[in-house]
Design a protein around this motif. Structure first.
Motif, PDB file in Angstrom:
ATOM      1  N   GLY A 158       0.831  -1.198   0.000  1.00 39.67           N
ATOM      2  CA  GLY A 158       0.000   0.000   0.000  1.00 39.67           C
ATOM      3  C   GLY A 158       0.863   1.243   0.000  1.00 39.67           C
ATOM      4  N   PHE A 188       0.561   5.387   0.902  1.00 37.05           N
ATOM      5  CA  PHE A 188      -0.300   6.269   1.687  1.00 37.05           C
ATOM      6  C   PHE A 188       0.174   7.712   1.540  1.00 37.05           C
ATOM      7  N   TYR A 236      -0.259  11.471   3.413  1.00 31.97           N
ATOM      8  CA  TYR A 236      -0.696  12.187   4.601  1.00 31.97           C
ATOM      9  C   TYR A 236      -0.366  13.658   4.434  1.00 31.97           C
ATOM     10  N   PHE A 284      -4.499  11.633   7.569  1.00 33.76           N
ATOM     11  CA  PHE A 284      -4.640  10.714   6.447  1.00 33.76           C
ATOM     12  C   PHE A 284      -5.391  11.355   5.280  1.00 33.76           C
ATOM     13  N   THR A 312      -5.143   6.164   0.400  1.00 32.56           N
ATOM     14  CA  THR A 312      -4.417   4.916   0.285  1.00 32.56           C
ATOM     15  C   THR A 312      -4.582   4.409  -1.147  1.00 32.56           C
ATOM     16  N   TYR A 372      -3.454   1.052  -3.682  1.00 33.44           N
ATOM     17  CA  TYR A 372      -3.004  -0.327  -3.518  1.00 33.44           C
ATOM     18  C   TYR A 372      -2.346  -0.919  -4.753  1.00 33.44           C
ATOM     19  N   LEU A 416       3.280  14.067   3.171  1.00 33.40           N
ATOM     20  CA  LEU A 416       4.114  12.893   3.396  1.00 33.40           C
ATOM     21  C   LEU A 416       3.573  11.704   2.615  1.00 33.40           C
ATOM     22  N   GLN A 438       3.988   0.613   2.539  1.00 34.17           N
ATOM     23  CA  GLN A 438       4.070  -0.653   3.267  1.00 34.17           C
ATOM     24  C   GLN A 438       4.421  -1.708   2.229  1.00 34.17           C
ATOM     25  N   MET A 487       5.422   0.749   8.077  1.00 36.76           N
ATOM     26  CA  MET A 487       5.143   1.978   7.333  1.00 36.76           C
ATOM     27  C   MET A 487       6.453   2.755   7.199  1.00 36.76           C
TER      28      MET A 487
END
Lengths: 111, 115
Positions: free
Chosen positions: A32, A34, A36, A46, A49, A51, A87, A91, A99
């Protein structure tokens, strides 16, 4: 070695001037990616996300995209309140799914 | 507001001392993660607990330890503090055990200053 690299380090835009932030990664087995947003002295908030390659997500003036090697956060017609550090984190199986964060892009939007 | 709470907000202490930081996860979340953020190192993963058990370890020093209690709140203990431990410490939580593809929600952080 696994790396998450964000560019540019800092970006100054005029209100309404669209741009993109980049997050490139070298990991194996991406689980994943992410995004932020972090305001000074606050916790990361958050945003998205992603994938799998080809995936896109949007929220207000922000749109995140993902390829096999990088992700972009596109900011359309930004406002001063979009000023923050953005940011990126990944993962991946290659680092036990912890993370792992990039150093961030500090965005300033001038009125 | 992410629903993750951390106390205290600020902490000032001296070298050699020991402090405890506290975190309460979002309602229903079983995993708690601790991170350190300093100017030169960025956001670094320290340790994860899931339902009371240690699940994963990152760049955590031996002087640091953590635990998660039956009510799922967590504490991060920092001992023999050094000037370089001054940083923002964040707690995050998620519903499951990790394994990727899980969004983590961050608390407001504790700012630690070691003099």
């Amino acid at each position: 070695e696994d790396q998450v690299t964000q560019s540019p380090e800092a970006l100054r835009l005029q209100e309404g001037e669209s741009s993109s932030l980049n997050c490139s990664y070298t990991v194996s087995g991406l689980r994943g990616l992410f995004w932020y947003r972090q305001d000074p002295g606050k916790g990361p908030e958050f945003l998205f996300t992603l994938y799998s390659a080809g995936e896109e997500k949007e929220k207000e003036r922000l749109k995140a995209t993902l390829t096999k090697k990088e992700s972009f956060l596109h900011i359309t017609a930004p406002k001063p309140e979009d000023s923050a550090t953005y940011l990126c984190a990944v993962q991946a199986l290659s680092h036990n799914n912890d993370m792992r964060f990039g150093a961030g892009t500090r965005l300033t939007v001038k009125p | 507001d992410s629903g993750v709470t951390q106390t205290p907000k600020h902490l000032i202490t001296a070298t050699g001392q020991r402090v405890t930081l506290r975190c309460s996860p979002r309602s229903g979340d079983l995993s708690v993660y601790w991170y350190q953020q300093s100017l030169d190192q960025g956001l670094q993963f320290l340790i994860q607990y899931y339902n009371g058990e240690e699940r994963a370890k990152g760049n955590i020093l031996e002087r640091f330890s953590a635990q998660q209690f039956p009510d799922l709140h967590s504490e991060l203990n920092l001992s023999s503090l050094e000037l370089g431990d001054s940083a923002l410490y964040f707690c995050a939580s998620s519903p499951y055990s990790g394994g990727g593809q899980e969004t983590q929600y961050f608390g407001p952080g504790t700012r630690l200053l070691v003099l």
